[in-house]
Scaffold this active site. Structure first.
Site, mmCIF file in Angstrom:
data_model
loop_
_atom_site.group_PDB
_atom_site.id
_atom_site.type_symbol
_atom_site.label_atom_id
_atom_site.label_comp_id
_atom_site.label_asym_id
_atom_site.label_seq_id
_atom_site.Cartn_x
_atom_site.Cartn_y
_atom_site.Cartn_z
ATOM 1 N N LYS A 1 -13.435 -1.337 5.657
ATOM 2 C CA LYS A 1 -14.004 -2.178 4.611
ATOM 3 C C LYS A 1 -15.014 -3.162 5.170
ATOM 4 O O LYS A 1 -16.090 -3.345 4.599
ATOM 5 C CB LYS A 1 -12.897 -2.939 3.878
ATOM 6 C CG LYS A 1 -12.194 -2.146 2.795
ATOM 7 C CD LYS A 1 -11.172 -1.194 3.305
ATOM 8 C CE LYS A 1 -10.485 -0.431 2.178
ATOM 9 N NZ LYS A 1 -9.399 0.394 2.671
ATOM 10 N N ALA B 1 -6.693 -5.088 7.473
ATOM 11 C CA ALA B 1 -7.687 -4.093 7.040
ATOM 12 C C ALA B 1 -8.850 -4.723 6.295
ATOM 13 O O ALA B 1 -9.744 -4.003 5.843
ATOM 14 C CB ALA B 1 -7.012 -3.045 6.155
ATOM 15 N N ASP C 1 -0.806 -5.585 9.503
ATOM 16 C CA ASP C 1 -1.839 -4.649 9.056
ATOM 17 C C ASP C 1 -3.035 -5.498 8.623
ATOM 18 O O ASP C 1 -2.949 -6.246 7.653
ATOM 19 C CB ASP C 1 -1.295 -3.816 7.884
ATOM 20 C CG ASP C 1 -2.283 -2.732 7.440
ATOM 21 O OD1 ASP C 1 -3.414 -2.705 7.961
ATOM 22 O OD2 ASP C 1 -1.908 -1.923 6.568
ATOM 23 N N TRP D 1 0.863 -1.187 0.000
ATOM 24 C CA TRP D 1 0.000 0.000 0.000
ATOM 25 C C TRP D 1 0.899 1.236 0.000
ATOM 26 O O TRP D 1 1.822 1.317 0.823
ATOM 27 C CB TRP D 1 -0.871 -0.046 1.264
ATOM 28 C CG TRP D 1 -1.865 1.050 1.409
ATOM 29 C CD1 TRP D 1 -2.744 1.515 0.465
ATOM 30 C CD2 TRP D 1 -2.108 1.822 2.593
ATOM 31 N NE1 TRP D 1 -3.515 2.516 0.995
ATOM 32 C CE2 TRP D 1 -3.146 2.726 2.292
ATOM 33 C CE3 TRP D 1 -1.559 1.831 3.872
ATOM 34 C CZ2 TRP D 1 -3.647 3.631 3.222
ATOM 35 C CZ3 TRP D 1 -2.048 2.726 4.803
ATOM 36 C CH2 TRP D 1 -3.084 3.620 4.479
HETATM 37 C C1 LMR Z 1 -6.825 1.668 -0.957
HETATM 38 O O1 LMR Z 1 -5.730 1.104 -0.885
HETATM 39 O O2 LMR Z 1 -7.348 1.977 -2.040
HETATM 40 C C2 LMR Z 1 -7.557 2.012 0.304
HETATM 41 O O3 LMR Z 1 -6.927 1.455 1.400
HETATM 42 C C3 LMR Z 1 -7.834 3.457 0.444
HETATM 43 C C4 LMR Z 1 -6.627 4.263 0.812
HETATM 44 O O4 LMR Z 1 -6.665 4.941 1.835
HETATM 45 O O5 LMR Z 1 -5.643 4.249 0.074
#
Ligand code: LMR
Length: 409
Positions: free
Chosen positions: A258, A225, A223, A142
């Site tokens: 989510k 999520a 993490d 991410w």
């Molecule tokens: C994503 O990866 O699209 C989501 O987790 C939203 C974000 O905050 O980036």
């Protein structure tokens, strides 16, 4: 007049803010505006990770609406709760995450503003404890992960993780890179539903990582999520539970964005497992003092919704049904997409909201310009942005790029 007493405005570029460099806009969040401005009716938004139903909307969950209605009736005060937030929320959510793990004085959890808040709180805790700790992060990840740790003053190191050729994990390469990790370093792991690749570590690989952490003194920071959006609530937490059972010290950042559909409410939590009760108590006081300086107290509304759902058996059941429907939809779309081209076949076995398509940034740009298909520049798609009826259109638009790129040396 006040202006008579003020010095003339200074224009020197040497002033503190004049020294700031302009920052690029967040590329992922930028896709929201780009897609919104596109007037083509067939456009498809596969950008930011929000769940969408078959109608293409991101509705407020039934259980959330019911909890909000209950809160409207029953909440009698908005007075402060304190830096740890809603302790009942953290305890109930801890049950969802850790299952029937017995009460443990070594484990302490607090409410945070979203998963990002939890990651930042953990990063600050690590930095306060050991500024020399390095944070090992698999590639790709991410895009906000490295900045969160860097802003807390920690050095980050990248290790190999995803194997684009197979759509799986190059575990040998990951272990080889981690031989450079030192005792006290942090190993950032995605608990399930890897963002951006969807590639999942097997239980045997998780066990090997636990052994590595134990033998080398590495601290896992998980993490989590997307609990419930991969294979199920218990299945998606299994790796975290195993790591927290096997190791003396471990951290987890949790997001309800989510799985409760609470995105903009910013609902998360952070747990730290410490080697013994005395250290855990020190960790607890540090978590609270860090939270106090970062956000003082977390926002209440979203966490109050989650607490209300989890303390009511009927609402909890309804939430679990809604979560299961989300998971079934994601996995159905995975199967459909994987069947459209041999180079996408790995998508069927991957999990969660995302997959990374084998596309060049140029192909990603062409798909946006010619077809109104929006995805991250690295080829990451939000699977939930597809609908059963748009999969053929999407596959048709992708095909020449997949065919061409498979022949590129
Ligand atoms: C994503 O990866 O699209 C989501 O987790 C939203 C974000 O905050 O980036």
């Amino acid at each position: 007049m006040i202006s008579d007493t003020l010095p003339a405005p200074a224009t020197s570029p040497g002033l503190p803010f004049g020294a700031l460099a302009t920052q690029p806009a967040d590329a992922l969040l930028g896709l929201i505006a780009l897609h919104r401005a596109d007037e083509r009716p067939q456009k498809i938004d596969l950008g930011v990770g929000v769940f969408r139903d078959d109608a293409g909307t991101t509705p407020v969950l039934r259980a959330v609406k019911a909890a909000e209605a209950a809160l409207l009736e029953t909440q009698m005060t908005k007075a402060y709760l304190g830096a740890e937030g809603d302790a009942t929320y953290a305890a109930l959510l801890g049950g969802v995450l850790f299952g029937d793990r017995p009460a443990d004085e070594r484990l302490h959890g607090v409410q945070t503003p979203g998963g990002t808040g939890a990651l930042r709180l953990g990063a600050e805790l690590v930095a306060r404890a050991d500024r020399a700790a390095r944070v090992w992060i698999g590639a790709p990840t991410w895009p906000n992960h490295a900045p969160i740790f860097a802003e807390a003053g920690l050095a980050t190191r990248s290790h190999r993780f995803y194997d684009a050729a197979t759509g799986g994990i190059d575990f040998d390469a990951m272990l080889a890179d981690l031989t450079e990790a030192r005792a006290g370093d942090i190993l950032l792991l995605h608990g399930c539903c890897h963002n951006p690749t969807g590639a999942e570590l097997t239980p045997a690989q998780w066990s090997a990582i636990a052994e590595l952490c134990a033998s080398r003194g590495l601290i896992p920071f998980i993490d989590l999520a997307y609990q419930g959006l991969g294979d199920g609530l218990a299945q998606d937490a299994a790796a975290t539970r195993m790591m927290f059972a096997a190791l003396p010290t471990a951290l987890v950042a949790y997001s309800c964005d989510k799985n409760f559909g609470l995105y903009r409410e910013r609902v998360g939590a952070f747990w730290a497992l410490s080697a013994n009760g005395a250290i855990a108590e020190r960790v607890r006081t540090n978590i609270l003092s860090l939270a106090r300086s970062l956000w003082s107290m977390p926002p209440d509304h979203g966490a109050a919704i989650v607490r209300t759902i989890l303390e009511n058996a009927a609402l909890r059941r309804d939430w679990q049904h809604e979560l299961e429907a989300m998971r079934v939809r994601l996995n159905g779309l995975r199967t459909a997409l994987a069947a459209t081209h041999p180079r996408l076949s790995a998508i069927a076995d991957q999990r969660g909201m995302f997959a990374m398509l084998p596309l060049t940034p140029a192909s990603v740009a062409t798909l946006r310009e010619e077809h109104g298909i929006y995805m991250a520049a690295n080829g990451r798609i939000n699977i939930a942005g597809l609908r059963a009826e748009t999969v053929p259109f999407f596959a048709h638009a992708l095909r020449p790029h997949l065919d061409a790129e498979s022949t590129t040396p």
